[in-house]
Design a protein around this motif. Structure first.
Motif, short mmCIF file in Angstrom:
data_model
loop_
_atom_site.label_atom_id
_atom_site.label_comp_id
_atom_site.label_asym_id
_atom_site.label_seq_id
_atom_site.Cartn_x
_atom_site.Cartn_y
_atom_site.Cartn_z
N GLY A 1 -8.12 2.84 -0.54
CA GLY A 1 -7.49 3.03 -1.75
C GLY A 1 -8.18 2.16 -2.86
O GLY A 1 -7.32 1.89 -4.12
N GLN B 1 0.74 -1.06 -0.09
CA GLN B 1 0.00 0.05 -0.04
C GLN B 1 0.84 1.23 -0.05
O GLN B 1 1.81 1.27 0.50
N ILE C 1 -1.99 6.22 1.82
CA ILE C 1 -3.45 5.29 2.10
C ILE C 1 -3.14 4.82 3.47
O ILE C 1 -3.72 4.75 4.51
N HIS D 1 -9.33 5.83 7.96
CA HIS D 1 -8.46 5.73 6.80
C HIS D 1 -9.42 5.39 5.64
O HIS D 1 -10.59 4.67 6.19
#
Length: 249
Positions: free
Chosen positions: A171, A94, A98, A168
């Motif tokens: 993505g 990731q 992100i 969060h």
């Protein structure tokens, strides 16, 4: 593996209602009892499927030095009407923007066990969820699917953090957060919010198959830490996180 001879499939009513919620508000919550009914799922099949959380491995990539997370990881391609295709096993990565805690690192996890991937519930879940997201998109899509079974543990010495990176997004296009079980813990409340941090949903997933599905481009999420309910006894929270990304877009 012994599985009852009923066909496990997410019914059309569930596909329609869940996709409508996501289209209207960006997310949908369903309780486990209702999901089991909509999947035509019997208790024996659920117990058989959930046992795969007993064989997860310690996540050795935690930048906070935590030893509270166990997991596996696999990646698939799928299109409704076709076969589920497991991709060659590779590291999970990731971007740092992100995942501010563990991003920017190639993390190598054990793959999902073959018995889990071949389980009728596993296949029915992915096919049903793909139908939900297809309906939101208004097209039959080619999906890349990344699966993360987690066990977060806690004891008197260490708090468990289901989302150690905090609030969060992942993505991807769509995200699924499904509880498998919680044993001997307090906490673990899921909060879904807008990109501007307005709370949309706050719920403690408490029973197997309790699930939140959402448009990862519109929402963010976090789960509060867990603590053991009884001093001297370890508690844990098992969950399945599934990320769907439309290919070729």
């Amino acid at each position: 593996m012994t599985v009852a001879c009923t066909e496990i499939v997410l019914d059309a009513h569930a596909v329609t209602s869940i996709s409508d919620d996501i289209s209207k508000q960006g997310w949908a919550y369903r309780d486990g009892q209702g999901m089991a009914q909509r999947l035509n799922l019997d208790p024996d099949s659920w117990e058989d499927f959930s046992r795969y959380w007993e064989n997860l491995a310690l996540d050795e990539y935690m930048a906070d030095q935590g030893t509270y997370r166990y997991r596996r990881y696999s990646e698939f391609d799928f299109k409704v009407g076709g076969a589920l295709h497991k991709l060659p096993h590779a590291a999970y990565e990731q971007a740092t923007y992100i995942n501010t805690l563990n991003g920017g690192v190639a993390r190598h996890f054990l793959p999902l066990e073959d018995g889990m991937v071949e389980h009728p519930l596993f296949i029915a879940l992915l096919a049903g969820i793909a139908r939900v997201f297809d309906r939101v998109e208004g097209a039959t899509c080619d999906w890349n699917i990344r699966l993360h079974p987690y066990r977060i543990v806690t004891n008197e010495f260490e708090q468990g953090k289901p989302t150690p990176e905090g609030r969060h997004r992942d993505g991807v296009d769509y995200i699924v957060m499904m509880l498998v079980r919680r044993t001997g813990i307090t906490g673990g409340t899921t909060r879904v919010s807008t990109l501007l941090n307005k709370t949309l949903c706050e719920v403690t997933l408490a029973n197997g198959l309790d699930v939140i599905m959402g448009d990862d481009r519109q929402i963010m999420h976090e789960v509060s830490p867990i603590n053991c309910q009884e001093i001297g006894r370890q508690g844990y929270r098992d969950a399945l996180v599934i990320a769907f990304t439309r290919k070729g877009v």
